[in-house]
Design a protein around this motif. Structure first.
Motif, short mmCIF file in Angstrom:
data_model
loop_
_atom_site.label_atom_id
_atom_site.label_comp_id
_atom_site.label_asym_id
_atom_site.label_seq_id
_atom_site.Cartn_x
_atom_site.Cartn_y
_atom_site.Cartn_z
N THR A 213 0.83 -1.20 0.00
CA THR A 213 0.00 0.00 0.00
C THR A 213 0.87 1.25 0.00
OG1 THR A 213 -0.18 -0.23 2.41
CG2 THR A 213 -2.02 -1.03 1.08
N ALA A 214 2.18 1.09 0.14
CA ALA A 214 3.08 2.22 -0.04
C ALA A 214 2.98 2.77 -1.45
CB ALA A 214 4.52 1.82 0.26
N ALA A 215 2.51 1.94 -2.40
CA ALA A 215 2.30 2.42 -3.76
C ALA A 215 1.03 3.24 -3.89
CB ALA A 215 2.22 1.22 -4.72
N PHE A 216 0.13 3.16 -2.88
CA PHE A 216 -1.12 3.92 -2.92
C PHE A 216 -0.89 5.40 -2.57
CE2 PHE A 216 -4.40 0.33 -1.96
CZ PHE A 216 -3.93 -0.38 -3.04
N GLY A 217 -0.11 5.61 -1.51
CA GLY A 217 0.13 6.97 -1.05
C GLY A 217 1.45 7.06 -0.34
N ALA A 218 2.45 7.67 -0.95
CA ALA A 218 3.81 7.68 -0.42
C ALA A 218 3.88 8.43 0.91
CB ALA A 218 4.76 8.31 -1.43
N ALA A 219 4.64 7.86 1.85
CA ALA A 219 4.79 8.46 3.17
C ALA A 219 6.16 9.11 3.32
CB ALA A 219 4.63 7.39 4.25
N PRO A 220 6.22 10.29 3.91
CA PRO A 220 7.52 10.88 4.25
C PRO A 220 8.33 9.92 5.12
CG PRO A 220 5.78 12.49 4.53
CD PRO A 220 5.11 11.18 4.29
N MET A 221 9.61 10.03 5.06
CA MET A 221 10.57 9.21 5.80
C MET A 221 10.73 7.81 5.21
SD MET A 221 11.58 11.32 8.02
CE MET A 221 11.10 12.72 9.00
N MET A 222 10.02 7.52 4.13
CA MET A 222 10.12 6.21 3.49
C MET A 222 10.26 6.38 1.98
SD MET A 222 9.81 3.78 5.89
CE MET A 222 9.17 2.30 5.12
N SER A 223 11.03 7.36 1.54
CA SER A 223 11.03 7.72 0.12
C SER A 223 11.54 6.58 -0.76
CB SER A 223 11.87 8.98 -0.11
OG SER A 223 13.22 8.78 0.28
N ALA A 224 12.60 5.90 -0.35
CA ALA A 224 13.15 4.83 -1.19
C ALA A 224 12.18 3.67 -1.27
CB ALA A 224 14.50 4.37 -0.65
N TYR A 225 11.62 3.27 -0.15
CA TYR A 225 10.69 2.14 -0.12
C TYR A 225 9.45 2.43 -0.96
CZ TYR A 225 7.80 -1.66 1.66
OH TYR A 225 6.99 -2.77 1.75
N CYS A 226 8.86 3.61 -0.75
CA CYS A 226 7.64 3.96 -1.49
C CYS A 226 7.92 4.06 -2.99
CB CYS A 226 7.06 5.27 -0.97
SG CYS A 226 6.41 5.16 0.72
N ALA A 227 9.04 4.67 -3.35
CA ALA A 227 9.39 4.79 -4.77
C ALA A 227 9.61 3.41 -5.38
CB ALA A 227 10.64 5.65 -4.94
N SER A 228 10.26 2.52 -4.64
CA SER A 228 10.55 1.20 -5.18
C SER A 228 9.28 0.38 -5.35
CB SER A 228 11.54 0.45 -4.28
OG SER A 228 10.97 0.12 -3.03
N LYS A 229 8.34 0.47 -4.42
CA LYS A 229 7.12 -0.32 -4.51
C LYS A 229 6.19 0.24 -5.59
CE LYS A 229 7.89 -3.58 -1.61
NZ LYS A 229 8.01 -4.99 -2.09
N ALA A 230 6.15 1.56 -5.75
CA ALA A 230 5.39 2.12 -6.85
C ALA A 230 6.00 1.70 -8.19
CB ALA A 230 5.34 3.65 -6.74
N GLY A 231 7.32 1.69 -8.25
CA GLY A 231 8.00 1.26 -9.47
C GLY A 231 7.78 -0.22 -9.75
N ALA A 232 7.78 -1.04 -8.71
CA ALA A 232 7.55 -2.47 -8.89
C ALA A 232 6.14 -2.73 -9.41
CB ALA A 232 7.78 -3.21 -7.58
N GLU A 233 5.18 -1.98 -8.90
CA GLU A 233 3.81 -2.11 -9.41
C GLU A 233 3.75 -1.76 -10.89
OE1 GLU A 233 -0.62 -0.35 -8.34
OE2 GLU A 233 1.12 1.00 -8.35
N SER A 234 4.37 -0.65 -11.28
CA SER A 234 4.35 -0.24 -12.68
C SER A 234 5.08 -1.25 -13.56
CB SER A 234 5.01 1.14 -12.84
OG SER A 234 4.21 2.13 -12.23
N PHE A 235 6.19 -1.79 -13.07
CA PHE A 235 6.90 -2.81 -13.82
C PHE A 235 6.00 -4.01 -14.09
CE2 PHE A 235 9.13 -6.92 -13.26
CZ PHE A 235 9.71 -6.99 -14.52
N ALA A 236 5.31 -4.48 -13.04
CA ALA A 236 4.46 -5.66 -13.20
C ALA A 236 3.31 -5.38 -14.16
CB ALA A 236 3.93 -6.09 -11.84
#
Length: 313
Positions: free
Chosen positions: A154-177
């Motif tokens: 759900t980090a791909a739903f709405g990115a949270a401050p302090m977790m920029s790398a994780y949120c960016a990576s999970k949003a990217g993984a969703e787009s890749f899939a």
């Protein structure tokens, strides 16, 4: 088609147990959701290959599975090692019918106080590692008309401050899939995306010590604050894998959040902005920290494998 009583029974058994006898590959399988999913898939009758960085933990997990399994120590950012892992899986178990890109690490902390190399490592493992996994096993999935599952969040739903790398990576993984899905469907390969919420793994330990993330969780509706066990999440994922689902949700009620996704970034920003404003020192004073035992093991192994900087004569 065999229409004899024996043939009908065989078809009925295959429909009732669609995973039995097939081969599954799970990355990040040493602990957490990966280990629990390997156990669940093994219990469903699959032969399971566990891939991960922690050899001793992988061996312990593999030995405890009810069915046949192998474990392969492997870094998902190493394409050569993944290619060799794929060859070993096919040689020892047969071609994979299910591949789960689960390996992931997380870092909590302000972007400007997180080491650039650590921030990049999160992207490399969570996003590039998923692509490397798909690349290594696509030939086998093509042969078996198999199923590739990308573990998102759900980090791909709405990115949270302090977790920029994780949120960016999970949003990217969703787009890749999503991109991969359109490319491989003509070959009979199905691609699923799993959206996980708060899950009781060691990655989650310490989250409530982060004031911003603790505030974000505290302001969610009560059902959304619940932490689900890795075993329960694995059971939901196994059910989705058996159905070759396009989208999997853990917990299942998350599916009703999909239409609301455009609202989440603004809601998250409003909630966390208040915390950052009211507690500027506590919220942003620490440097980026790797979350969980598995994440720290990966980071320590990665640093140990890097060449030492030259010393002055």
């Amino acid at each position: 088609m065999d229409d004899s009583p024996g043939g009908r029974r065989a078809r009925s058994a295959a429909a009732s147990h669609p995973l039995r006898g097939r081969v599954a590959v799970v990355t990040g399988a040493a602990r957490g959701v990966g280990e629990a999913l390997a156990r669940s898939l093994s219990g469903a009758g699959m032969q399971v290959a566990l891939l991960g960085r922690e050899r001793a933990t992988l061996l312990k997990a593999a030995e405890s599975l009810p069915g046949r399994s192998i474990c392969v120590e492997c870094d998902v950012t190493d394409r050569t090692a993944l290619a060799e892992a794929a060859r070993r899986v096919e040689r020892e178990l047969g071609p994979a019918s299910v591949v789960v890109a689960n390996a992931g690490i997380a870092v909590s902390g302000p972007f400007d106080r997180t080491a650039a190399e650590l921030w990049q490592r999160v992207i490399d493992v969570n996003l590039t590692g998923s692509a490397n996994t798909a690349r290594a096993f696509l030939p086998q999935l093509t042969a078996t008309r198999g199923y590739f599952l990308q573990i998102a969040s759900t980090a791909a739903f709405g990115a949270a401050p302090m977790m920029s790398a994780y949120c960016a990576s999970k949003a990217g993984a969703e787009s890749f899939a999503l991109s991969l899905r359109g490319e491989v469907e003509p070959d009979g390969i199905q691609v699923g995306i799993a959206y996980l919420h708060w899950t009781g793994t060691d990655m989650l330990s310490g989250i409530d010590d982060d004031p911003v993330l603790a505030t974000l969780r505290r302001n969610q509706p009560r059902p959304a604050r619940r932490v689900h066990s890795a075993a329960q999440v694995a059971q939901w994922l196994t059910q989705g894998i058996a159905r070759r689902s396009r989208n999997l949700y853990a917990p299942p009620w998350l599916r009703w959040c999909q239409p609301l996704r455009p609202l989440f970034p603004a809601l998250v920003a409003r909630t966390t902005r208040r915390e950052l404003r009211d507690h500027p020192d506590g919220a942003a004073s620490s440097s980026g920290t790797v979350l969980g035992v598995g994440g720290r093991a990966d980071w320590n192994s990665y640093r140990a494998s890097r060449p030492s900087p030259p010393t002055d004569p």
